[in-house]
Scaffold this active site. Structure first.
Site, mmCIF file in Angstrom:
data_model
loop_
_atom_site.group_PDB
_atom_site.id
_atom_site.type_symbol
_atom_site.label_atom_id
_atom_site.label_comp_id
_atom_site.label_asym_id
_atom_site.label_seq_id
_atom_site.Cartn_x
_atom_site.Cartn_y
_atom_site.Cartn_z
ATOM 1 N N VAL A 39 1.476 -17.258 29.308
ATOM 2 C CA VAL A 39 0.490 -16.341 29.873
ATOM 3 C C VAL A 39 -0.270 -17.018 31.014
ATOM 4 C CG1 VAL A 39 -1.604 -15.026 29.380
ATOM 5 C CG2 VAL A 39 0.227 -15.119 27.683
ATOM 6 N N SER A 44 3.599 -12.891 37.937
ATOM 7 C CA SER A 44 3.419 -11.682 38.737
ATOM 8 C C SER A 44 2.982 -12.019 40.158
ATOM 9 C CB SER A 44 2.396 -10.757 38.069
ATOM 10 O OG SER A 44 2.836 -10.364 36.784
ATOM 11 N N LEU A 475 9.311 5.710 -9.327
ATOM 12 C CA LEU A 475 8.410 4.599 -9.611
ATOM 13 C C LEU A 475 8.679 3.996 -10.983
ATOM 14 C CD1 LEU A 475 5.071 6.178 -8.329
ATOM 15 C CD2 LEU A 475 6.332 4.311 -7.218
ATOM 16 N N SER A 548 14.810 1.359 -6.723
ATOM 17 C CA SER A 548 15.448 1.449 -5.384
ATOM 18 C C SER A 548 14.465 2.044 -4.372
ATOM 19 C CB SER A 548 16.734 2.256 -5.435
ATOM 20 O OG SER A 548 16.595 3.481 -6.103
#
Length: 635
Positions: A39, A44, A475, A548
């Site tokens: 950074v 740029s 569940l 699952s």
């Protein structure tokens, strides 16, 4: 001669000059490169300077740039070149680059497309995107800060992606009084790291993107530097085209071109090599051979096609060839395999989970893929190999991958198009990872399907039933095992051949080595799915009772079976009701922090969106639910 004639001839001369300029411009070579680093290293600003110095800014853009520079606080009359590239409002407000910004510019010798890639670690995935098509990387280093973590990360990624030309641009030399000693110190530090990751050579240069030192010409502020200016180096660096042109012919088929019954061709981008009419070619993965009869383009037939061209190839024989196949020269074909060692850069917030199915796209082929084994992660600072089972955002790992069918490929080091891939989430269709193929695993060549005489249809006919997989999900405490057990009792009483795979029972044997992390849950379901598939191949009605929790894994098992054989049964019990039952005391332990990764408490449950059967246990008993399920099954 009238004034009108003079004007007409003048216009004609202008048009002729424009045509000549466009003709010259069209035949210039194109260099794609990226700027990367940490950074605020000045990426740029450097690109803005390149655009400015190459006269690629219109007057209205320049006026707006000068106004913006004053508005954001640039002192005096100097221009903030970074504003040319940082187009997003969020970038201007934060002073950082977030997205990948692509810019075009040209000099008398070459055309350029430059990608300004983010420096912040959070946006490393964007850097990988920009680097994927680059021929050269400009690694910027702030002369005041030296080599930083993100410098190492971006250098490693650039090398990993196969960028052979590296420029080490030590920027902001004006802020260290153009110190030769500081420059040498940074180059020495970077050299040691570059050598450790396999970068054999790079070009180091001291620059100032803001002041323009050593950008378009050598600066008097650095008389001790005798190398090329940045633009000079970019104009003369060798491109990769020659290497690809000399390689064997390969073209991934993108489209079967069949405008009418009299024409059939195969359109695609020539990934490497040269092909001519009359050449014998091989279509992979089928291995069928034929001769090239024509090479067709919009502008007419060609005598040859070379790497970098998009063409349509017609073959002398009517052989099977479709999108995703690769046409190669017959005497130098590609390898075909379905298992590979790869390096993956993970680009999603959700972690990579071994065993979870993803779409893998390489060249023009899209197949189903799973990560079967994560060998290690790479610490880009120390190059240490770290053990792990998953990959988090921006992590880099060496992993084995298995595909659902063989594909033609080349190692990434040989051909980026045929050796690179992306991974796509099957639920959201978003890109979650990017990777490169190292080599095919030996097992993919040694293991083949063994033909058997007794088919799954014969097994089912012997038992006088249709094989099915009843997948109970819900569940913990919802009642899955209770209802599944009742269903099997009823099926057994009716003379049906069935078997129940219960979640707890399976973890005593087949899956005793697995815990309850997300990665282990995925592997738990993958193994159970494979076992259930084998049992349905034997003609059985299989019942499984597993939480699952993830839709992706339930869908994975569904895809293992023929259409109509997978029946998802959602035992839909609210969490509050499941907690009240808590027969095993698991919810109590989870609430007290004694049980980690418990579904519904600190691990998610993704309910089915459209199950074949939904059971609301607050409205019917287990016996009633079993009757309903058997009734639906035997319809």
């Amino acid at each position: 001669m009238s004034d009108g004639d003079v004007i007409y001839k003048t216009d004609a001369l202008i048009a002729e000059d424009i045509d000549q300029y466009l003709e010259i411009h069209q035949h210039k070579s194109l260099l794609r490169f990226i700027t990367c680093g940490s950074v605020d290293d000045g990426k740029s600003t450097l690109i803005g300077r390149l655009l400015y110095d190459s006269k690629m800014i219109f007057e209205d853009q320049l006026a707006a740039l000068e106004a913006d520079s004053k508005r954001v606080g640039t002192q005096g009359q100097e221009i903030d070149f970074a504003l040319l590239v940082d187009g997003l409002a969020a970038e201007r407000e934060q002073g950082i680059t977030i997205d990948v910004a692509y810019r075009f510019f040209a000099t008398e010798k070459r055309k350029f497309i430059v990608a300004d890639t983010p420096g912040h670690e959070q946006y490393t995935r964007n850097m990988v995107t920009g680097a994927s098509t680059a021929d050269l990387a400009v690694i910027l280093i702030d002369a005041r800060k030296g080599v930083l973590t993100q410098t190492r990360r971006h250098s490693y990624l650039a090398h990993l992606i196969g960028i052979r030309n590296i420029v080490l641009a030590v920027n902001k030399m004006d802020l260290v009084d153009y110190s030769e000693a500081r420059f040498n110190e940074i180059v020495e530090d970077y050299s040691a790291f570059a050598k450790s990751i396999g970068i054999d050579s790079f070009v180091a240069m001291p620059i100032s993107g803001f002041k323009g030192d050593n950008i378009t010409s050598l600066s008097p502020n650095t008389p001790w530097y005798t190398g090329p200016a940045l633009i000079e180096h970019l104009e003369t660096v060798p491109l990769d085209n020659d290497r690809l042109a000399a390689a064997p012919f390969r073209m991934a088929v993108q489209w079967v071109n069949r405008p009418n019954l009299d024409f059939r061709g195969f359109s695609g981008f020539v990934n490497s090599g040269t092909v001519r009419p009359g050449d014998v070619v091989r279509v992979l993965p089928s291995g069928k051979t034929s001769k090239v009869s024509r090479i067709v383009t919009l502008d007419g037939d060609l005598d040859q096609a070379v790497a970098g061209q998009s063409v349509t190839i017609c073959l002398a024989d009517e052989i099977d060839c479709s999108r995703g196949d690769v046409i190669t020269i017959a005497d130098s074909p590609l390898e075909v395999a379905d298992q590979f060692e790869t390096t993956i850069v993970w680009m999603a917030d959700e972690p990579m989970l071994p065993g979870r199915p993803y779409w893998l796209k390489t060249a023009t082929t899209t197949v189903s893929a799973t990560v079967t084994d994560e060998k290690y992660q790479v610490n880009v600072n120390t190059m240490e190999h770290i053990a792990g089972k998953t990959l988090d955002l921006n992590a880099i790992g060496v992993c084995n991958i298995a595909l659902d069918r063989p594909v033609a490929f080349a190692p990434y080091a040989e051909n980026h198009d045929l050796g690179g891939f992306i991974l796509i989430d099957r639920m959201t269709n978003t890109t979650v990872g990017a990777g490169i193929i190292h080599y095919a695993l030996r097992r993919s060549q040694n293991i083949h399907w063994q033909a058997v005489d007794i088919t799954r249809e014969a097994h089912a006919k012997q038992k006088n039933q249709k094989p099915k997989l009843l997948w109970f999900t819900g569940l913990s405490g919802a009642g899955k095992s209770t209802i599944a057990n009742l269903v099997e009792k009823k099926l057994h009483a009716l003379g049906r051949h069935s078997f129940l795979l219960d979640g707890d029972n399976v973890r005593h044997g087949l899956n005793k080595d697995l815990g309850f992390t997300d990665a282990d849950r995925v592997e738990n379901i993958r193994r159970v799915g494979e076992v259930a598939k084998l049992m349905t191949d034997a003609g059985l009605i299989v019942l499984t009772a597993f939480i699952s929790p993830f839709r992706a894994e339930r869908d994975m098992v569904r895809r293992m079976l023929p259409d109509g054989e997978f029946i998802e049964v959602h035992i839909d019990t609210p969490l509050s009701e499941a907690e009240k039952r808590d027969v095993k005391g698991l919810y109590k332990k989870a609430r007290e922090g004694q049980l980690k990764n418990f579904t519904g408490i600190d691990s998610p449950y993704e309910p089915p969106e459209s199950p074949e059967i939904r059971i609301d246990t607050t409205k019917m008993s287990a016996e009633e639910a079993a009757e309903l399920i058997v009734g639906e099954l035997l319809k």
